[in-house]
Scaffold this active site. Structure first.
Site, PDB file in Angstrom:
ATOM      1  CD  GLN A  55      -2.797   0.936  -0.071  1.00  0.00           C
ATOM      2  OE1 GLN A  55      -3.372  -0.118  -0.342  1.00  0.00           O
ATOM      3  NE2 GLN A  55      -2.840   1.982  -0.872  1.00  0.00           N
ATOM      4  CG  HIS A 105     -50.562  13.305 -10.204  1.00  0.00           C
ATOM      5  ND1 HIS A 105     -50.236  14.597 -10.527  1.00  0.00           N
ATOM      6  CD2 HIS A 105     -49.378  12.627 -10.140  1.00  0.00           C
ATOM      7  CE1 HIS A 105     -48.912  14.693 -10.648  1.00  0.00           C
ATOM      8  NE2 HIS A 105     -48.378  13.512 -10.414  1.00  0.00           N
TER       9      HIS A 105
END
Lengths: 427, 427
Positions: A259, A419
């Protein structure tokens, strides 16, 4: 030598300090990136050529290499190297090809059918870092899932080498992926080119890939400025290793250094169940550092890293979940009991014989992973990252009778009468 | 009346103009939002109370309602309304509960095992708009997948009504979701509170939900500023209806108006295979507008909308894919043949009896969807949005022999010797 803390001696504020990674680029970077983006928007190809001259020290006549040039470059690498890239390609393909499955249709009420269908993101841009480090593995990690997803256009950008070409490893990976063109652009200018398009470089819908601070800042600016999306925010790479007395200190040290060699801002965290383990690992670190080619870089990263001593593996896992590491390695015989306690991590490596570097290159999992604590809410790159799931629904006459009044009542209580009418008029 | 264009008379530039929706908030909004975020970071709860006094016109003693208060409010709605919310809850639950499945382990080489496991995002924040419109449906659309995912902490913020409470519909949905607390904060200040945490409001890992320009700007600022992530960028809502001669003009008009009543910046696009259809729909639009309570809003949205006449359904679908609508309705008998040609859309409604409002409320699909062209690269909210997929791998001694030299060669060619050594030391 890793700095050494004891978890039970730390306050909550200390712990918050230890788990926080600063992802902010400086304003100087932001200003430079904004200016580069501006120039690419205005001057397109011409600006890409002038940035190549300035940053990559190369005068480009055209901004891409095509099939024949790629073929020629790919032949410059050895057969062993080709074979290693092929095996990596095959393993990555094998693992990723299981990630998409057809979903079933759900009849939520009689006559009301709902389902999801997968569609590829049509145009994707892959950024492959170049310059000093050359990362063919990143091209495989992004190109394979893009191919499996079925993306129609895969635009690859990578900075040109001083030869005005790319290296043979990247060229060979392009061949494996059946990608017949690569654009010679690096840095923030490559990201801008893919976001806005130029005469040479096509505009894409989503941009993937790691890069330096200019690249990652450009991706985040683009995300806020356009409707081009990005794979994930990025910070420096990191690993957290959990080790108990069954761990081999030399293996742990090797994983921490793998790393640390990425860059001075990488972080390698050791969480161990005793001071003895930490001391043994520190000893092996010194030994291995002494013969490491990138020792100078690794030393700076180690100075930016630490070890934490905990009472037991449960406590280790709680700390790891708070840290939310990009890479998590469980170097303990007890790994099978621990995995279900993992809540935040990018990719996990289990047991004593599973080094992170296997996953970085060839085991089949992806190495494009969330850093800087983003593993709390992000997954690594997968085929999912290259597709959308579109919902579909079909309602029959019976279905409309079943669901109609429910929709009408809910639309009415939200005050949305049009709606409601879209149902009423059909009944 | 919708503006009327003929596709074959439009240039590419005209089409680009028609499909582009401006998602930029003004700088005035950005500045206001930055200041609100700053105040919440500095003054926490006190700032939330002062914003409630300023924007919501209410003096709050405490910033949340608990179980008993929620129960009391939930009892104020009618049994029919409760029943409608229950049916919506059940359908949404039924559809979303099929979205997560265990994936199988892949042995990419003998002894190299890779797999993914799903983990919930631990802390999620749901923003439920309030004020003039009250949206209990949004709470169901976000709360149900969060519950299915298994999120440990679900923080809900909604602006207080002038009573200092929330409305009964939202309260009843909280009960259905077994969420026992709601925080009384709205606007950019609610987003800031969930991103940074205050004494009352917990910090979360990811923020979901729609809102006005201040809310959406705050989400995008937070995404760039912290490692808290967001569901998706948001713009005004939109629908695209594809209609041929089999379409019922009254149904088409009703669907366009259901979109238009959302807000003046909503967009309703009709793509029709003849001028006759467009004229018939325009006629029905005028009729239906005349009796619509929110006609003033809808008229402004219609002025911001248009109809496009195309030669056939294939051409219609190509335009739709370029537009990448949030909602797509196929009002044609030919819908089954068309669906496989859909590449960019959020949610699709098939045939003459499937109004968008069914999916907005109760059919089971999610209504939190990508707008403004983001459907090219984003999916709508689903259980996927509330989880991470973590990759795992285990390599045995045999596996290390199988994969070892491949990793060593690849690490070497990228110049990363510590990566190589992490394998070599284990062999």
């Amino acid at each position: 030598m890793l700095k050494h803390y004891q978890l039970n001696a730390l306050s909550d504020a200390d712990i918050n300090q230890l788990i926080s990674r600063n992802t902010d680029a400086t304003h100087a970077i932001q200003d430079a990136v904004l200016q580069i983006i501006d120039e690419v928007r205005q001057d397109g190809d011409a600006s890409l050529k002038s940035f190549a001259a300035k940053f990559d020290k190369v005068a480009l006549e055209k901004l891409y290499l095509d099939k024949e040039e790629i073929e020629e470059l790919a032949m410059t690498i050895t057969r062993d190297q080709q074979r290693a890239l092929e095996i990596a390609f095959q393993n990555i393909h094998k693992f990723h090809s299981t990630q998409l499955r057809r979903e079933r249709t759900v009849e939520t009420m009689p006559g009301v059918k709902c389902w999801r269908e997968v569609r590829p993101i049509e145009k994707v841009g892959l950024y492959i870092p170049g310059g000093s480090a050359v990362l063919p593995s990143t091209l495989l990690m992004l190109g394979v899932p893009a191919r499996i997803a079925g993306c129609k256009e895969i635009v690859v950008c990578s900075p040109p080498q001083q030869s005005g070409k790319i290296n043979g490893f990247v060229a060979y990976c392009l061949q494996l992926l059946k990608i017949e063109r690569i654009y010679l652009a690096g840095g923030a200018q490559a990201i801008a080119a893919m976001a806005f398009g130029t005469a040479s470089v096509p505009k894409v819908d989503k941009i993937f890939g790691p890069g330096n601070q200019f690249v990652t800042k450009a991706k985040s600016v683009i995300q806020g400025m356009t409707n081009v999306s990005i794979d994930m925010p990025a910070g420096p790479s990191e690993v957290l290793v959990i080790a108990d007395e069954t761990a081999n200190p030399a293996f742990v040290a090797a994983d921490l250094l793998a790393q640390a060699e990425h860059g001075p801002d990488s972080q390698a965290v050791l969480v161990a169940t005793s001071a003895t383990i930490i001391e043994a690992v520190n000893g092996k670190l010194e030994e291995q550092l002494a013969i490491l080619p990138r020792a100078e870089i690794a030393k700076m990263a180690i100075a930016n890293s630490y070890a934490i001593q905990v009472a037991d593996l449960q406590e280790a896992m709680r700390f790891s979940n708070s840290y939310a590491p990009e890479h998590l390695i469980l170097e303990t015989d007890q790994w099978e009991n621990l995995t279900r306690h993992i809540s935040n991590a990018g990719s996990v490596f289990l047991g004593h014989l599973t080094p992170e570097s296997a996953g970085d290159y060839a085991s089949g999992t992806n190495h494009t992973l969330p850093t800087s604590g983003y593993a709390r809410s992000y997954s690594g790159v997968s085929v999912d990252s290259f597709v959308k799931k579109i919902t579909f629904q079909h309602i029959s006459a019976e279905g409309l009778q079943q669901i109609g009044s429910t929709v009408e009542i809910l639309a009415e209580l939200e005050g949305l009468h049009a709606h409601k009418n879209a149902v009423t008029i059909r009944k």
